[in-house]
Design an enzyme around this catalytic site. Sequence first.
Site, mmCIF file in Angstrom:
data_model
loop_
_atom_site.group_PDB
_atom_site.id
_atom_site.type_symbol
_atom_site.label_atom_id
_atom_site.label_comp_id
_atom_site.label_asym_id
_atom_site.label_seq_id
_atom_site.Cartn_x
_atom_site.Cartn_y
_atom_site.Cartn_z
ATOM 1 N N GLY A 122 0.803 -1.229 0.000
ATOM 2 C CA GLY A 122 0.000 0.000 0.000
ATOM 3 C C GLY A 122 0.830 1.270 0.000
ATOM 4 O O GLY A 122 0.617 2.169 -0.807
ATOM 5 N N ALA A 123 1.789 1.333 0.911
ATOM 6 C CA ALA A 123 2.579 2.546 1.039
ATOM 7 C C ALA A 123 3.763 2.274 1.950
ATOM 8 O O ALA A 123 3.846 1.213 2.568
ATOM 9 C CB ALA A 123 1.735 3.673 1.630
ATOM 10 N N MET A 124 4.666 3.258 2.037
ATOM 11 C CA MET A 124 5.889 3.074 2.817
ATOM 12 C C MET A 124 6.259 4.362 3.521
ATOM 13 O O MET A 124 6.270 5.433 2.925
ATOM 14 C CB MET A 124 7.002 2.608 1.872
ATOM 15 C CG MET A 124 8.338 2.422 2.540
ATOM 16 S SD MET A 124 8.292 1.118 3.812
ATOM 17 C CE MET A 124 9.501 1.748 4.964
ATOM 18 N N GLU A 125 6.608 4.206 4.797
ATOM 19 C CA GLU A 125 6.756 5.360 5.696
ATOM 20 C C GLU A 125 8.140 5.984 5.706
ATOM 21 O O GLU A 125 8.548 6.561 6.727
ATOM 22 C CB GLU A 125 6.397 4.909 7.117
ATOM 23 C CG GLU A 125 7.410 3.943 7.783
ATOM 24 C CD GLU A 125 7.078 2.476 7.655
ATOM 25 O OE1 GLU A 125 6.348 2.113 6.709
ATOM 26 O OE2 GLU A 125 7.548 1.668 8.489
ATOM 27 N N ASN A 126 8.912 5.921 4.611
ATOM 28 C CA ASN A 126 10.262 6.511 4.589
ATOM 29 C C ASN A 126 10.276 7.882 5.250
ATOM 30 O O ASN A 126 9.373 8.685 5.034
ATOM 31 C CB ASN A 126 10.727 6.656 3.141
ATOM 32 C CG ASN A 126 10.402 5.454 2.312
ATOM 33 O OD1 ASN A 126 10.852 4.372 2.601
ATOM 34 N ND2 ASN A 126 9.549 5.623 1.309
ATOM 35 N N GLU B 195 4.349 -2.122 13.528
ATOM 36 C CA GLU B 195 3.143 -2.327 12.714
ATOM 37 C C GLU B 195 1.886 -2.515 13.560
ATOM 38 O O GLU B 195 0.844 -1.932 13.276
ATOM 39 C CB GLU B 195 3.340 -3.494 11.741
ATOM 40 C CG GLU B 195 4.431 -3.258 10.695
ATOM 41 C CD GLU B 195 4.270 -1.973 9.902
ATOM 42 O OE1 GLU B 195 3.174 -1.361 9.943
ATOM 43 O OE2 GLU B 195 5.234 -1.540 9.241
ATOM 44 N N HIS C 296 -1.785 5.999 8.726
ATOM 45 C CA HIS C 296 -0.876 4.936 9.171
ATOM 46 C C HIS C 296 0.580 5.316 8.884
ATOM 47 O O HIS C 296 1.437 5.254 9.772
ATOM 48 C CB HIS C 296 -1.258 3.630 8.461
ATOM 49 C CG HIS C 296 -0.390 2.467 8.801
ATOM 50 N ND1 HIS C 296 -0.752 1.527 9.733
ATOM 51 C CD2 HIS C 296 0.828 2.096 8.339
ATOM 52 C CE1 HIS C 296 0.209 0.618 9.826
ATOM 53 N NE2 HIS C 296 1.182 0.946 8.992
ATOM 54 N N GLU C 297 0.850 5.714 7.652
ATOM 55 C CA GLU C 297 2.241 6.040 7.301
ATOM 56 C C GLU C 297 2.702 7.260 8.076
ATOM 57 O O GLU C 297 3.842 7.318 8.535
ATOM 58 C CB GLU C 297 2.392 6.264 5.791
ATOM 59 C CG GLU C 297 1.889 5.129 4.903
ATOM 60 C CD GLU C 297 2.388 3.751 5.288
ATOM 61 O OE1 GLU C 297 3.470 3.644 5.886
ATOM 62 O OE2 GLU C 297 1.674 2.758 5.015
ATOM 63 N N HIS D 41 3.639 6.394 11.597
ATOM 64 C CA HIS D 41 4.924 5.701 11.702
ATOM 65 C C HIS D 41 6.066 6.670 12.012
ATOM 66 O O HIS D 41 7.113 6.239 12.486
ATOM 67 C CB HIS D 41 5.260 4.995 10.386
ATOM 68 C CG HIS D 41 4.814 3.564 10.313
ATOM 69 N ND1 HIS D 41 4.987 2.678 11.345
ATOM 70 C CD2 HIS D 41 4.240 2.840 9.308
ATOM 71 C CE1 HIS D 41 4.529 1.484 10.974
ATOM 72 N NE2 HIS D 41 4.073 1.555 9.744
HETATM 73 N N1 B3K Z 1 6.156 -0.646 6.423
HETATM 74 C C1 B3K Z 1 5.551 -0.835 5.128
HETATM 75 C C2 B3K Z 1 5.506 -2.238 4.687
HETATM 76 C C3 B3K Z 1 6.739 -2.713 4.059
HETATM 77 C C4 B3K Z 1 6.567 -4.080 3.445
HETATM 78 C C5 B3K Z 1 7.831 -4.623 2.961
HETATM 79 N N2 B3K Z 1 7.701 -5.880 2.270
HETATM 80 C C6 B3K Z 1 4.194 -0.257 5.066
HETATM 81 C C7 B3K Z 1 3.498 -0.086 6.347
HETATM 82 O O1 B3K Z 1 3.180 -1.021 7.036
HETATM 83 O O2 B3K Z 1 3.279 1.021 6.724
HETATM 84 ZN ZN ZN Z 2 2.957 0.109 8.792
#
Ligand code: B3K
Ligand code: ZN
Length: 881
Positions: free
Chosen positions: A267-271, A326, A303-304, A307
């Site tokens: 879905g997305a990534m919290e970089n 998570e 959610h992101e 994080h």
């Molecule tokens: N932390 C990422 C998920 C990464 C999955 C890697 N295979 C998204 C999330 O849970 O916010």
């Molecule tokens: Zn997450």
Amino acid sequence: MRTNQPRTIYLSEYQVPAFLVDHVDLRFELFEDGARVHSTLTIRRNPEFPDQGEALVLDGDSLVLESVRMNGEAVPENGYQLKGEQLLVPEVPDHFELTVVTWIEPQNNTRLEGLYKSSGMFCTQCEAEGFRCITFFPDRPDVMARFRTRIEADRAAYPVLLSNGNDVDRGELVDGRHFVTWEDPFPKPCYLFALVAGDLVEKRDTFHTCSGRDIDLRIYVESRNAQKCDHAMDSLKRSMRWDEEVYGREYDLDIFMIVAVDDFNMGAMENKGLNIFNSSCVLASPDTATDAAFQRIEAIVAHEYFHNWSGNRVTCRDWFQLSLKEGFTVFRDAEFSADMGSPTVKRIEDATLMRTAQFAEDAGPMAHPVRPASYMEISNFYTLTIYEKGAEVVRMIHTLLGPELFRKGSDLYFERHDGQAVTTDDFVRAMEDASGRDLGQFRRWYEQAGTPVLDVSDEYDADQGVYRLKVQQRIPDTPGQTDKQPQHIPFALGLLGADGADLPLALADGDTDVPASRVLELTEAEHTFEFHGLAERPVPSLLRGFSAPVRVHYPWTRDQLMFLASHDSDGFNRWDAGQRLAVDVIQALEGQADDGEVDARLIDAYRRLLNDATLDQALVAKMLNLPSLAYLIELAKEADVQALHRAREKVLTTLAGTLREDLLACYHRNDDSDDYQLTPEAIARRSLRNTALAWLLRIDDAEACDLARVQFDRASNMTDQMGALRALVNSGFAAERGEVLDGFYQRWQDDPQVVEQWFSVQAASTEAGHLGKIRALLTHPAFEWTNPNKVRSVIGAFAGQNLSEFHQDDASGYRFLAEQVRRLDDLNPQIAARLVAPLTRWRKFAPVYREGMKTALEMIRDKDGLSRDVYEVVHKSLAGS
Ligand code: B3K
Ligand code: ZN
């Protein structure tokens, strides 16, 4: 070439890193035929590591190594070794700078891990172990470093160059190239690194924080999507405010960026400071996105964003601790969504996901604790257990402590561990220290897999006015775990009197000021609770609000369930009673021939729901949904899918036929011509109207068919257009089905997110999703094997949602899935491994399905060069057979 067995990694083998990296200086030269990555690491030995003579070992995957320098001097080829997926430098001082140059090919990267190209832009995905596909690095979350990143690329093709933190320098280079340098002041693990280079437009806004700082908010999208960012931006601002108000958490950097990418594994990534989103989880406008999509976007943006504290400022020591960030963050986003909309509806949705899918995972061959003890491929552990059960575990702590102490605990956790990489145990300890409660036994929730079962029985002593409730808990065996110890379970309940009101819950005679709902704490294998002063035998309302992720067995009669469904003061349990009643009716019909009767009480209950405008319509909209086939399968001992499907269809068509007039009235009453609004009331109206339509079309009602055609043509929003499309696609009106599907595609073919919906509505349909049609979808010009959304919307929707078509006794559905998994395994192992899930629980099905599922797993197992991801899932599924 057969795959070698991948290595299993154990939590018990955790060691602190031998080397720490204080600073990372990256320079990316981006070209069409590849990218050169210059990385300079400032490294020192970790004084806590036992062996101070240890060699330096860096992880790397699919990298071409061009050069290695130490403290500016070239390291000769005999000064280092490339071993498997690691770069080993035996002789290193205690402090040094290591410069490594690697060449990678983002344009050929179909795994979508590390640096890759999507729709002409460069982007990254580093969690969990993608950074090693960019450069050599100690790729583990407990190595936290400050990053400085310079990106160089062609200015015309890639005017926007982004990374984490603040942009500190930019300028022109020769040959029409330019560069931007980013610096992130916060030390972070490499899994939070991100880079984006593309031709993107920027939507900007500002957020004024609680301490008076202005944060620059930017969403980057392709120019054709410029009008679809408002909802994500509003969601972001609401999330930022909510985290300040509810958790006291303020944003830390001056810029917060979101980028939409079409090809994305999840879905997305919290970089840090640069969230990267799957386009489908960020782009929305009322004419292209359904209510469900709007809600999903709001939840994922939140959610992101959340994080940033629960994950980034405080991160995981190792990947066994994944639920630390998570589970907690899912709990936080669930509370946020509850506050933004209807809390009861949100709880119903989350409990449904738990009971349908997580319980299934917890009872299958991939079952694992919230804190797993081992894995082969960490990507396989981004599971419902880590996320959803992990969130339920945090919720139970919240329930046991109450909101004030929980907040004290989270404040302590953030304060104590800011800037650290920690464990789930550290989280629990902060909660204990802040509250003074002992959560020793509670920790078993993190250690023991499997869904606890509560067997509840009762007796009423009329002479004494005492009601006794006996609760026994047992936890089923799971792979590698037997003889489990009782867990600490918050068990919320109420007792209803004959008038439907809650009775006071006095635990002893003479108790005064007693509550009408209590949270009992189960800690033993068996408890008997006594409730005093009861003049009548009550009807128990158990596990109110789904207070723990457990199964509850109690012999409610259908009359009692009817009673709870219309009187329980707990909205969640009203819904649950309706579900239990419907399950009971469907299960009873399962074994019967076609002439089985649908219990008139169920029909009455539905009639009442459809006609009583005084009820919370958002709850009614949920209560109207019959239990899904997936849930019925999960509840079955040996699932006969076709028999369950027939029984469920019988109930559905009987309800629709008997209640035709009520459904039509409901449809017209909820005719919503107002502007598109996203309030719970407006969402409920659209949901009710589209459910009514869907049911009427299941009995091929001609009047409803006309209504659906009109709604399809005139809909002013995607929820209504999709509602009409779905209803027609799932009807027996074959000509109309074809027409609307064609019309829809013609209109929306240029919008990938809508085309995904168009694929999945067909793939998930028992009428339109026969195997031949599914195969045809795979050759449709809009289908792309390298785009995970398209793969999910056809193959995933077929195997995961169109269960009566997938589970055919000739095993054709299983063979189809095995073929596609084998094909995808070479392109994108993560996606391939996820698609295997429907086959993993083969033991749970009736023999006629079981063998075919197992054979399909063997077909996958026997593929040459199977990825580690798929290997793990398939071998664990077949283990012991
Ligand atoms: N932390 C990422 C998920 C990464 C999955 C890697 N295979 C998204 C999330 O849970 O916010
Ligand atoms: Zn997450």
